[in-house]
Design an enzyme around this catalytic site. Sequence first.
Site, PDB file in Angstrom:
ATOM      1  N   LYS A 108       0.805  -1.213   0.000  1.00 25.01           N
ATOM      2  CA  LYS A 108       0.000   0.000   0.000  1.00 25.01           C
ATOM      3  C   LYS A 108       0.845   1.272   0.000  1.00 25.01           C
ATOM      4  O   LYS A 108       0.388   2.329  -0.421  1.00 25.01           O
ATOM      5  CB  LYS A 108      -0.950   0.008   1.196  1.00 25.01           C
ATOM      6  CG  LYS A 108      -2.123  -0.936   1.005  1.00 25.01           C
ATOM      7  CD  LYS A 108      -3.207  -0.650   2.018  1.00 25.01           C
ATOM      8  CE  LYS A 108      -4.440  -1.494   1.727  1.00 25.01           C
ATOM      9  NZ  LYS A 108      -5.099  -1.084   0.474  1.00 25.01           N
ATOM     10  N   ARG A 109       2.077   1.175   0.477  1.00 30.59           N
ATOM     11  CA  ARG A 109       2.904   2.389   0.473  1.00 30.59           C
ATOM     12  C   ARG A 109       3.255   2.821  -0.951  1.00 30.59           C
ATOM     13  O   ARG A 109       3.639   3.967  -1.179  1.00 30.59           O
ATOM     14  CB  ARG A 109       4.179   2.180   1.291  1.00 30.59           C
ATOM     15  CG  ARG A 109       5.119   1.134   0.763  1.00 30.59           C
ATOM     16  CD  ARG A 109       6.231   0.829   1.761  1.00 30.59           C
ATOM     17  NE  ARG A 109       7.059  -0.263   1.320  1.00 30.59           N
ATOM     18  CZ  ARG A 109       8.089  -0.140   0.484  1.00 30.59           C
ATOM     19  NH1 ARG A 109       8.388   1.060   0.025  1.00 30.59           N
ATOM     20  NH2 ARG A 109       8.817  -1.170   0.126  1.00 30.59           N
TER      21      ARG A 109
END
Length: 528
Positions: free
Chosen positions: A245-246
């Site tokens: 998700k980063r």
Amino acid sequence: MVVTRFAPSPTGFLHVGGARTCIYNYLYAKAKGGKFLLRIEDTDRSRYKEEWVEGIIRGLRWLGIEWDEPEVYQSQRLEIYRNYANKLIEMGYAYRCFCTEEELEEERKLAEILKKPYRYSRKCLFLSKEEIEKNLKEGKPYSIRFKVPDDTDITFEDLVHGSITYNTRDLGGDFVIIRSDGFPTYNFAVVIDDHLMGITHVIRGDDHIANTPKQILIYRAFGWEIPKFAHLSMILGPDRQKLSKRHGATSLEEFRRMGILPEALFNYLVLLGWSPGDNREIVSKEEMIKLFDITRVNKNPAVFDYQKLLWMNSEYIRMMEDERLFEVLKEYNEYLKDLGEGYEVGEEYLPLLIKLFKDRVKTLRDFFDYGVFVYREDFPYDPEAVKSRLSQEGIFDHLRELGRRFENIEVWKAEEIERVLRGYADEVGVKHAVFIHAVRVAVSGTSVGPSLFHMLEYLGKERVAPEVKGGGKKDHLSKIKPHFPFTENPLSILHLYSSSPSPSMKIPIPPNSLSKFTPPCEFSQLWK
């Protein structure tokens, strides 16, 4: 007959890595004239949520994938696993383990002190029949362990990686196949299910390579035919670390919310590790089915390129017939409304949005964000555009005169609108660009967008002339205050991306703005 399966665990929304695995299983089965099946591995009840199951099924169907038989749920098959585990006990390949968690922890600590890899001591393997019966009568909880043979090589031919060998010394000792709560472990349930479902090819992520020798031992114990294995490399982010998700959006649901077309995402994911062999990048599903071969999948990790996906999505949007795109935009907005993120756009505006933006947008959402001036009378103005394009002395007087001249145009066509604007600029000795930019801001609220004169033609004289005469709602413009930064205005993302040095910049859009959506990853640099 070739039979493949996709077997996700419902512990979150479907990740693009899982989606690619599913696509490869689907394509290989279809390419070989076989069957593709779906199994939901829902035995991890601590992380299970019904909504995750629904999300997986909804996501796969959105992606255009259908399975050939009703989906199988592991949680409904616990008795089956228990029966097969008992058969292994009867055949001498497994045994009951009554060790408590405290006893096992003591063994682990001792191995740590001795600086040795932990292996179960097999204490319960040597219990007498009387001791076992006594423990069962007392109701002692137990797990079931598979008896791993000593110092044995296990070799299998991976369709992607080639020959792989493990020695049983490296498997961590006798492993649990049924937990004390009655639920099977992954390595056991997957073998039972794959055998009973007739799976001939197991195509999955390469994080499962280390599980394969344990599964082969179980197949051999039952005397079952071992399927062929193909382990796919992981998908990396732009920094070559595991995609997470980063990096931005990672799930099908996030990409759908962004406005990515399922056909584009399907196409893009297929190319993350496989190629049709002729350097093409836009390939239809029908062509993929004809050409796909799992043995041609690259064993090196693939890098997920968000910009390339956006480019591919824009290509699919351009190729779509306007009538189909009209329906797609309608369905997409309804989907957003169900999420509380929809746009208040009447169907009558969609053809104009398509005409203005089809050749320029990268996502479906872009139609609504960048075309807000088409369907909203109170569309917002980009303060930077107002400052740079409507601050010249006398500009509003010129706009009023231009508006009057626009009203007198008999044939409202782009060429005639351009002739009138440029003629007036020459008449008053002002550069053409000054009026071009001022009119654009007055009519659309932003300094960038589609070809101005065609945009004015499509919007219509009844709409354009008053907007220009009114100087872009001059009274409203005078009230724009510094507390309305461009990042609060979805339209002015255009300005940001045209000057941003970071192509992966994330722009937050507050809940009270036009769209409640916070972009999960980078958007495109829309206007080029």
